[in-house]
Design a protein around this motif. Structure first.
Motif, short mmCIF file in Angstrom:
data_model
loop_
_atom_site.label_atom_id
_atom_site.label_comp_id
_atom_site.label_asym_id
_atom_site.label_seq_id
_atom_site.Cartn_x
_atom_site.Cartn_y
_atom_site.Cartn_z
N ILE A 15 2.59 -9.79 -6.70
CA ILE A 15 1.55 -10.57 -6.03
C ILE A 15 0.21 -9.84 -6.00
O ILE A 15 -0.76 -10.36 -5.46
CB ILE A 15 1.95 -10.96 -4.60
CG1 ILE A 15 2.04 -9.73 -3.69
CG2 ILE A 15 3.25 -11.72 -4.60
CD1 ILE A 15 2.21 -10.08 -2.23
N GLY A 16 0.14 -8.64 -6.56
CA GLY A 16 -1.14 -7.94 -6.59
C GLY A 16 -1.17 -6.79 -5.62
O GLY A 16 -0.33 -5.89 -5.70
N GLU A 17 -2.08 -6.78 -4.66
CA GLU A 17 -2.28 -5.63 -3.79
C GLU A 17 -2.05 -6.01 -2.33
O GLU A 17 -2.44 -7.08 -1.87
CB GLU A 17 -3.69 -5.07 -3.96
CG GLU A 17 -3.90 -3.73 -3.27
CD GLU A 17 -5.24 -3.11 -3.61
OE1 GLU A 17 -5.52 -1.99 -3.14
OE2 GLU A 17 -6.01 -3.75 -4.34
N VAL A 55 6.58 -5.80 -13.26
CA VAL A 55 6.14 -4.43 -13.54
C VAL A 55 6.35 -3.59 -12.28
O VAL A 55 6.46 -4.14 -11.17
CB VAL A 55 4.66 -4.40 -13.98
CG1 VAL A 55 4.47 -5.21 -15.24
CG2 VAL A 55 3.75 -4.91 -12.86
N PRO A 56 6.40 -2.27 -12.41
CA PRO A 56 6.65 -1.41 -11.24
C PRO A 56 5.53 -1.50 -10.20
O PRO A 56 4.36 -1.76 -10.51
CB PRO A 56 6.73 0.00 -11.84
CG PRO A 56 7.10 -0.22 -13.27
CD PRO A 56 6.43 -1.50 -13.67
N GLU A 57 5.92 -1.25 -8.95
CA GLU A 57 4.98 -1.13 -7.86
C GLU A 57 4.50 0.32 -7.75
O GLU A 57 5.24 1.24 -8.08
CB GLU A 57 5.62 -1.51 -6.52
CG GLU A 57 6.20 -2.90 -6.46
CD GLU A 57 7.00 -3.13 -5.19
OE1 GLU A 57 7.06 -4.27 -4.74
OE2 GLU A 57 7.56 -2.14 -4.66
N THR A 58 3.29 0.52 -7.28
CA THR A 58 2.81 1.85 -6.95
C THR A 58 2.18 1.80 -5.56
O THR A 58 1.75 0.74 -5.09
CB THR A 58 1.76 2.35 -7.96
OG1 THR A 58 0.66 1.44 -7.99
CG2 THR A 58 2.37 2.47 -9.36
N ASN A 71 0.76 -4.20 -7.13
CA ASN A 71 1.82 -4.92 -7.84
C ASN A 71 3.04 -5.14 -6.95
O ASN A 71 4.18 -5.07 -7.41
CB ASN A 71 2.22 -4.20 -9.13
CG ASN A 71 1.11 -4.17 -10.14
OD1 ASN A 71 0.44 -5.16 -10.37
ND2 ASN A 71 0.89 -3.01 -10.75
N LEU A 72 2.80 -5.40 -5.67
CA LEU A 72 3.88 -5.64 -4.72
C LEU A 72 4.76 -6.78 -5.22
O LEU A 72 4.27 -7.85 -5.59
CB LEU A 72 3.32 -5.98 -3.34
CG LEU A 72 4.33 -6.28 -2.25
CD1 LEU A 72 5.10 -5.02 -1.86
CD2 LEU A 72 3.65 -6.88 -1.02
N ILE A 73 6.07 -6.56 -5.23
CA ILE A 73 7.02 -7.57 -5.68
C ILE A 73 7.45 -8.43 -4.49
O ILE A 73 7.88 -7.91 -3.47
CB ILE A 73 8.24 -6.91 -6.35
CG1 ILE A 73 7.80 -6.14 -7.60
CG2 ILE A 73 9.29 -7.96 -6.72
CD1 ILE A 73 8.91 -5.30 -8.22
#
Length: 672
Positions: free
Chosen positions: A532-534, A476-479, A508-510
């Motif tokens: 990997i989350g935040e 999913v995209p990162e923000t 949502n860091l890839i």
């Protein structure tokens, strides 16, 4: 007040002739002035000192003094920038403010460079032979750039043909000594040629640049070597026409070719070590068409379209067999166009609006050979593509002669991930302290990054080396949220200093994570892209420049970075917490020579997610000499990494120190 009076009389001209910049530091003290024109921060020309967006600049003087041949070498002395080898590939990539190269947008004349490996750009593939300066914006604070710019923007500005005919020729060659793979005295050779002509209406220019290396080896007792051998060639041209009303049309084709190789080994049960060779052929073809014109009385219209194709053909060959084990062909295309309108709303406001359209494709096939046959494999099961439409708007508002506010917003609609709205705002305040020598800049922005085609579909197969990296279609995209706050003090003359604090929060860091189940099943290390989350990065850049005398000058910078994986509460890997850089230059007028010393320090950095393994801290020093024999003829020499700092052998994959040792070279430059 004189500057404000000029703005009142010529609002569009000043805005369109004074773009990007702010708070930048000079690599060579006298080479950067407040009159430097930049364009990256606002996409309109601004004086460096007047940009509301913080910009750092590497000038043509800096490039010449440091003998930089490609973008990697031109950026190596910029505070806070970390250059890293691209994993599994030849070349280097740029990390900024703790964000990796997949999140840094690389531009040439404000047009994007397609990623060499599908997500990050190899900056050694970009020649600086025709570059006038480089502009760096850190963080996601500009509304004018898309999802690739979450970590910032690097914009390479190339030269424009001057009236009449000009040319420049540079030749240099050097050696790594005992680390040379070949027996000859010259291991690394470079030549470039630039010529331009401007008749007043028609203008054109041509640049060619060739770099040839014979490979470098940290351990000459083994078959494999670390530094690839081969050729990298850049060719770029411009042809344009300027109309009497100031309108201009231009076509700019470019071509890049790379043909490199290196030796490596693998272990085969019952056989032992097997000697192999990896060969790689890269081609990048690009053409752009641009048009700029005044519109009505208070507006400027600009438009451009570019097409780029990138092919990467790699081969792995066991030398004891009469066939090529594996051949992989990656092909990507990049179509992008943009239209921008700048319009003055009265005397104290400039509105910028634009639309961007993008279509990119990716295909990958592989041929696996056996003694009997060749098995073709379509690794992506057909060509993958992505399209997007983006709209942006910003309003440059001047409030008196002390405050400038730059709000903006960018809307992106992606074919695979839908819509996203990213607001930004920048502010510059001149409090009239110390005779208007102090300025404050604040930037805040929301970043958004859709997964690339590579991260979703690519198969990076290095099974011969024991690992593979697999794409993940469920990404999913990162923000992100980016905050920047800085101040600079520029009294003119002999001293300049600035400080910039930054904070980036990424959701949502890839990243690439080890898939233990697949690894156990295949006896390989199988990595897969995953969210990997935040994560959070924060820190500070501090820079200063001081001329001790007319002949002796210095620059020094310090960067602190705290980068945390908030899901694990551990430091993010491959991010040094401390970095320091220094440059001292001394002019010897009787010899018409400039002697320069560049130093760089990086603290240790973690290798694994659990922070149990770290790569050592290290320092490197480069020494440069430039001697003007005549006004048009310069001799230069240098010793890069003269302390010979390198990784330990045998290589473990846990040591990120330089893979090349001491490099000694000589060169000449002709211009006219």
């Amino acid at each position: 007040m004189a500057g404000l009076h000029f703005f009142k009389k010529h609002p569009v001209q000043l805005l369109l002739v004074a773009t990007i910049s702010a708070c930048s530091f000079p690599l060579f003290a006298a080479s950067e002035t407040p009159e430097t024109l930049v364009v990256t921060g606002t996409k309109t020309e601004r004086l460096l000192a007047d940009s509301p967006v913080r910009i750092e600049v590497v000038t043509e003087q800096d490039i010449a003094t440091s003998h930089a041949r490609d973008l990697a070498e031109a950026l190596k002395n910029v505070p806070g920038i970390v250059l890293k080898p691209i994993h599994g590939k030849s070349g280097q990539e740029v990390w900024m403010q703790g964000l990796d190269a997949d999140r840094v947008l690389i531009l040439v004349d404000s047009k994007p460079v397609s990623a060499s490996t599908g997500s990050s750009v190899d900056v050694t593939q970009i020649s600086v032979a025709d570059v006038t300066h480089i502009e760096i914006v850190k963080g996601a604070t500009s509304a004018l750039y898309g999802s690739e710019a979450m970590g910032g923007v690097i914009n390479v500005i190339t030269k424009r043909a001057k009236l009449g005919t000009t040319y420049k020729v540079t030749l240099d060659s050097g050696s790594y000594g005992e680390q040379n793979v070949s027996d000859g005295p010259f291991n690394d050779n470079h030549a470039n040629f630039f010529v331009s002509h401007n008749s007043g209406s028609w203008f054109g220019q041509l640049m060619t640049d060739v770099r040839y290396k014979q490979g470098t080896d940290l351990d000459d007792t083994t078959w494999d070597f670390e530094g690839a051998a081969g050729t990298k060639t850049n060719v770029a041209a411009k042809l344009g026409y300027q109309f009497s009303n100031g309108a201009e049309v231009m076509i700019a084709p470019s071509y890049y070719y790379e043909d490199i190789n290196k030796n490596f080994r693998s272990f085969s049960p019952g056989v032992g070590e097997v000697k192999k060779e990896k060969r790689e052929e890269v081609k990048r073809k690009n053409i752009s068409i641009s048009f700029d014109s005044p519109v009505f009385e208070d507006s400027e219209l600009s438009a451009w379209y570019m097409f780029e194709s990138f092919t990467d053909n790699t081969e792995q060959d066991t030398l004891s067999t009469d066939y090529i084990d594996q051949s992989r062909l990656g092909e990507s295309t990049f179509n992008k166009g943009e239209v921008q309108l700048d319009h003055a709303l009265g005397e104290y406001q400039i509105l910028t609006v634009g639309i961007v359209a993008l279509k990119s494709t990716l295909a990958q096939t592989k041929d696996e050979s056996t003694p009997i046959n060749v098995v073709p494999i379509d690794e992506l099961q057909g060509e993958k593509q992505r399209t997007s439409i983006e709209l942006y708007a910003q309003d440059d508002i001047f409030i008196g002669d002390q405050l400038e506010i730059l709000p903006g917003i960018r809307y992106q609609n992606d074919s695979d991930f839908g819509s996203y709205l990213a607001p930004k705002i920048n502010l510059m305040y001149d409090p009239n302290w110390l005779d208007k020598q102090v300025k404050f800049r604040i930037g805040a922005g929301s970043g958004y990054r859709a997964p690339t085609l590579k991260e979703r579909h690519y198969i990076f197969d290095h099974s011969a080396l024991g690992y593979m990296v697999l794409g993940n279609e469920d990404l999913v995209p990162e923000t992100s949220t980016s905050l920047q706050f800085g101040a600079d003090y520029s009294p003119g003359g002999s001293f300049h200093a600035d400080v910039n604090f930054y904070y980036n929060d990424i959701k949502n860091l890839i990243s690439t994570e080890l898939n233990q189940q697949q690894s156990d099943a295949t006896n390989l290390s199988i990595y897969e892209y995953s969210n990997i989350g935040e994560a959070r990065t924060k820190g500070v850049d501090i820079t200063s420049a001081y001329d001790f005398t007319e002949f002796l000058s210095s620059n020094i910078s310090y960067t602190y970075l705290d980068a945390i994986n908030l899901e694990l509460n551990k430091q993010l890997t491959q991010r040094p917490k401390h970095q320091a850089k220094i440059n001292v230059s001394y002019k010897v007028l009787p010899l018409k020579s400039l002697f320069s010393l560049y130093g760089s320090y990086q603290s240790e950095q973690f290798v694994d997610d659990e922070n149990l393994i770290s790569s050592p801290a290290y320092s490197t020093f480069d020494f440069k000499v430039n001697t003007d024999v005549t006004n048009n003829f310069t001799l230069f020499m240098g010793v890069d990494n003269f302390l010979g700092v390198t990784r330990d052998v045998p290589l473990t994959g846990h040591d990120f120190r330089p893979e090349n040792g001491r490099f000694i070279y000589l060169g000449v430059r002709f211009s006219g």
